[in-house]
Design an enzyme around this catalytic site. Structure first.
Site, mmCIF file in Angstrom:
data_model
loop_
_atom_site.group_PDB
_atom_site.id
_atom_site.type_symbol
_atom_site.label_atom_id
_atom_site.label_comp_id
_atom_site.label_asym_id
_atom_site.label_seq_id
_atom_site.Cartn_x
_atom_site.Cartn_y
_atom_site.Cartn_z
ATOM 1 N N HIS A 147 104.287 115.580 33.525
ATOM 2 C CA HIS A 147 103.494 114.982 33.642
ATOM 3 C C HIS A 147 103.248 115.037 35.448
ATOM 4 O O HIS A 147 102.960 115.458 35.148
ATOM 5 C CB HIS A 147 103.740 113.704 33.203
ATOM 6 C CG HIS A 147 104.904 112.164 33.592
ATOM 7 N ND1 HIS A 147 105.607 112.199 34.856
ATOM 8 C CD2 HIS A 147 105.649 111.989 32.773
ATOM 9 C CE1 HIS A 147 106.805 111.575 34.816
ATOM 10 N NE2 HIS A 147 107.341 111.593 33.200
ATOM 11 N N GLU A 167 111.476 108.503 41.973
ATOM 12 C CA GLU A 167 112.661 108.713 40.803
ATOM 13 C C GLU A 167 112.866 110.386 40.648
ATOM 14 O O GLU A 167 111.927 110.830 40.187
ATOM 15 C CB GLU A 167 112.611 108.206 39.172
ATOM 16 C CG GLU A 167 112.168 106.619 39.404
ATOM 17 C CD GLU A 167 111.414 105.830 37.791
ATOM 18 O OE1 GLU A 167 111.719 105.136 37.589
ATOM 19 O OE2 GLU A 167 111.184 107.056 37.491
ATOM 20 N N HIS A 198 102.244 108.076 33.909
ATOM 21 C CA HIS A 198 101.070 107.359 32.792
ATOM 22 C C HIS A 198 100.183 108.526 32.508
ATOM 23 O O HIS A 198 99.176 109.169 31.937
ATOM 24 C CB HIS A 198 101.730 107.517 31.660
ATOM 25 C CG HIS A 198 102.427 107.693 30.913
ATOM 26 N ND1 HIS A 198 103.382 108.225 29.934
ATOM 27 C CD2 HIS A 198 103.956 106.090 30.796
ATOM 28 C CE1 HIS A 198 104.820 108.355 30.216
ATOM 29 N NE2 HIS A 198 105.243 107.287 30.315
ATOM 30 N N ARG A 254 109.656 115.166 37.587
ATOM 31 C CA ARG A 254 110.827 115.662 35.786
ATOM 32 C C ARG A 254 111.064 116.352 36.833
ATOM 33 O O ARG A 254 109.786 117.032 37.435
ATOM 34 C CB ARG A 254 110.441 115.092 34.654
ATOM 35 C CG ARG A 254 110.852 113.489 34.519
ATOM 36 C CD ARG A 254 110.191 113.282 32.516
ATOM 37 N NE ARG A 254 110.287 114.151 31.465
ATOM 38 C CZ ARG A 254 112.638 113.476 31.464
ATOM 39 N NH1 ARG A 254 112.465 112.358 31.187
ATOM 40 N NH2 ARG A 254 113.434 113.983 30.795
ATOM 41 N N THR A 290 111.384 109.781 27.689
ATOM 42 C CA THR A 290 111.496 108.928 28.192
ATOM 43 C C THR A 290 112.766 108.542 28.594
ATOM 44 O O THR A 290 113.953 109.455 27.514
ATOM 45 C CB THR A 290 110.261 107.451 28.062
ATOM 46 O OG1 THR A 290 110.343 106.824 29.064
ATOM 47 C CG2 THR A 290 111.433 106.687 27.386
ATOM 48 N N HIS A 293 108.210 109.740 39.040
ATOM 49 C CA HIS A 293 108.980 110.565 38.449
ATOM 50 C C HIS A 293 108.623 111.488 38.033
ATOM 51 O O HIS A 293 108.115 112.208 37.483
ATOM 52 C CB HIS A 293 109.281 110.143 37.400
ATOM 53 C CG HIS A 293 110.829 110.416 36.476
ATOM 54 N ND1 HIS A 293 111.602 110.268 35.375
ATOM 55 C CD2 HIS A 293 111.187 111.698 37.020
ATOM 56 C CE1 HIS A 293 112.776 111.040 35.675
ATOM 57 N NE2 HIS A 293 112.337 111.613 36.300
ATOM 58 N N ARG A 331 95.741 117.557 28.249
ATOM 59 C CA ARG A 331 94.350 118.792 28.921
ATOM 60 C C ARG A 331 94.241 119.687 30.361
ATOM 61 O O ARG A 331 93.625 120.760 30.035
ATOM 62 C CB ARG A 331 92.729 118.276 29.406
ATOM 63 C CG ARG A 331 92.493 117.158 27.413
ATOM 64 C CD ARG A 331 92.243 118.098 26.701
ATOM 65 N NE ARG A 331 92.242 117.355 25.138
ATOM 66 C CZ ARG A 331 90.701 117.499 24.765
ATOM 67 N NH1 ARG A 331 89.745 118.005 25.540
ATOM 68 N NH2 ARG A 331 90.403 116.507 23.651
ATOM 69 N N HIS A 391 112.508 98.982 32.786
ATOM 70 C CA HIS A 391 112.157 99.831 31.543
ATOM 71 C C HIS A 391 111.888 99.558 29.903
ATOM 72 O O HIS A 391 112.283 98.523 29.916
ATOM 73 C CB HIS A 391 113.448 101.340 31.334
ATOM 74 C CG HIS A 391 113.271 102.201 30.072
ATOM 75 N ND1 HIS A 391 112.309 103.346 30.698
ATOM 76 C CD2 HIS A 391 113.507 102.300 29.256
ATOM 77 C CE1 HIS A 391 112.734 104.242 29.681
ATOM 78 N NE2 HIS A 391 113.322 104.059 28.944
ATOM 79 N N ASN A 395 104.566 102.049 38.340
ATOM 80 C CA ASN A 395 104.388 103.477 38.064
ATOM 81 C C ASN A 395 103.796 103.679 37.081
ATOM 82 O O ASN A 395 103.296 103.599 36.425
ATOM 83 C CB ASN A 395 105.939 103.304 36.618
ATOM 84 C CG ASN A 395 106.122 104.982 36.634
ATOM 85 O OD1 ASN A 395 105.462 105.961 36.716
ATOM 86 N ND2 ASN A 395 107.036 104.856 36.672
#
Length: 243
Positions: free
Chosen positions: A52, A72, A12, A47, A102, A45, A20, A193, A9
């Site tokens: 992100h 996801e 991040h 969202r 999360t 993912h 930034r 997870h 994944n």
């Protein structure tokens, strides 16, 4: 014993970029490095709050990922429509709350059976393999089977968060029983997870598990050791658990 797959994944990487508001680091670049290091698939993912991964990332990676994209998403019309346009190999339906750091728990399939079944059918009819991110509970596993989704991803967060030997053993056994039951009713079982380098082996050792999806731990290790080594080290631990 058959090998186990690793889905990396890269959310991040995007978190670092969004901190930034820059154009770097690029999760698509990270995905390529992870694949070169042995990742069997890439998970992202998208969202609803776009904290992100951004829409552009999804469309770019749909064209550049060389292994398999696992997208996801929440069970919303907006996200299902994006998935239908992008057509990733896999879509994993997940619960989502805007205020959470999360994903906090598994999808309540039993309590939202009609909605999730409809989303599963829509995606499946488009040739997308559907996975449901759920807790290792029999009622949820039975409901997942009823939706027609071929895959489940077992939520390992409670195991990862456990701090005493007793709690760890209890959560591990709960997952083990759930994984065995899921496989017995014909579901293909993934898990993820909160998994990291010090807790992944007992999960990876469960021979019914097809794939683990791991992100934060790998990206955190990458900040110190580099992404290539971080992916290779995780894959090595997983395969050692299957030896």
């Amino acid at each position: 014993m058959k090998d186990i797959l690793l889905g990396v994944n890269v959310d991040h990487i995007a978190t670092l970029r969004q901190a930034r508001g820059t154009s770097y680091p690029d999760p698509a670049h990270a995905a390529s490095v992870a694949e070169h290091a042995g990742a069997d698939g890439i998970t992202i993912h998208l969202r609803e709050d776009r904290r992100h991964i951004q829409d552009r990332d999804v469309y770019v990676m749909a064209k550049t990922i060389q292994t398999r994209m696992n997208l996801e998403t929440a069970v919303t019309d907006e996200m299902i429509n994006i998935a239908l346009e992008v057509k990733p190999e896999y879509v994993c339906l997940v619960p989502e709350k805007r205020e959470e750091l999360t994903t906090e728990g598994g999808l309540d399939v039993a309590g939202n059976l009609e909605k999730i079944t409809a989303a599963t059918k829509t995606l499946s009819d488009a040739g997308i393999k559907v996975s449901l991110f759920i807790d290792a509970d029999k009622a949820q596993l039975d409901a997942a089977k009823a939706t027609g989704a071929p895959y489940v991803e077992i939520h390992t967060g409670a195991y990862a968060d456990a701090t005493t030997d007793e709690a760890i053993s209890k959560e591990l056994e709960h997952i083990r029983q759930g994984v065995k039951y899921a496989a017995s009713i014909g579901l293909i079982v993934n898990a993820g997870h909160g998994l990291h380098y010090h807790n992944v082996k007992p999960i990876a050792a469960m021979e019914e598990i097809y794939e683990l999806n791991i992100g934060h731990a790998i990206i955190a290790r990458a900040a110190i050791d580099g992404l290539d080594k971080a992916v290779r080290d995780m894959k090595r631990l997983m395969l050692e658990a299957r030896a």
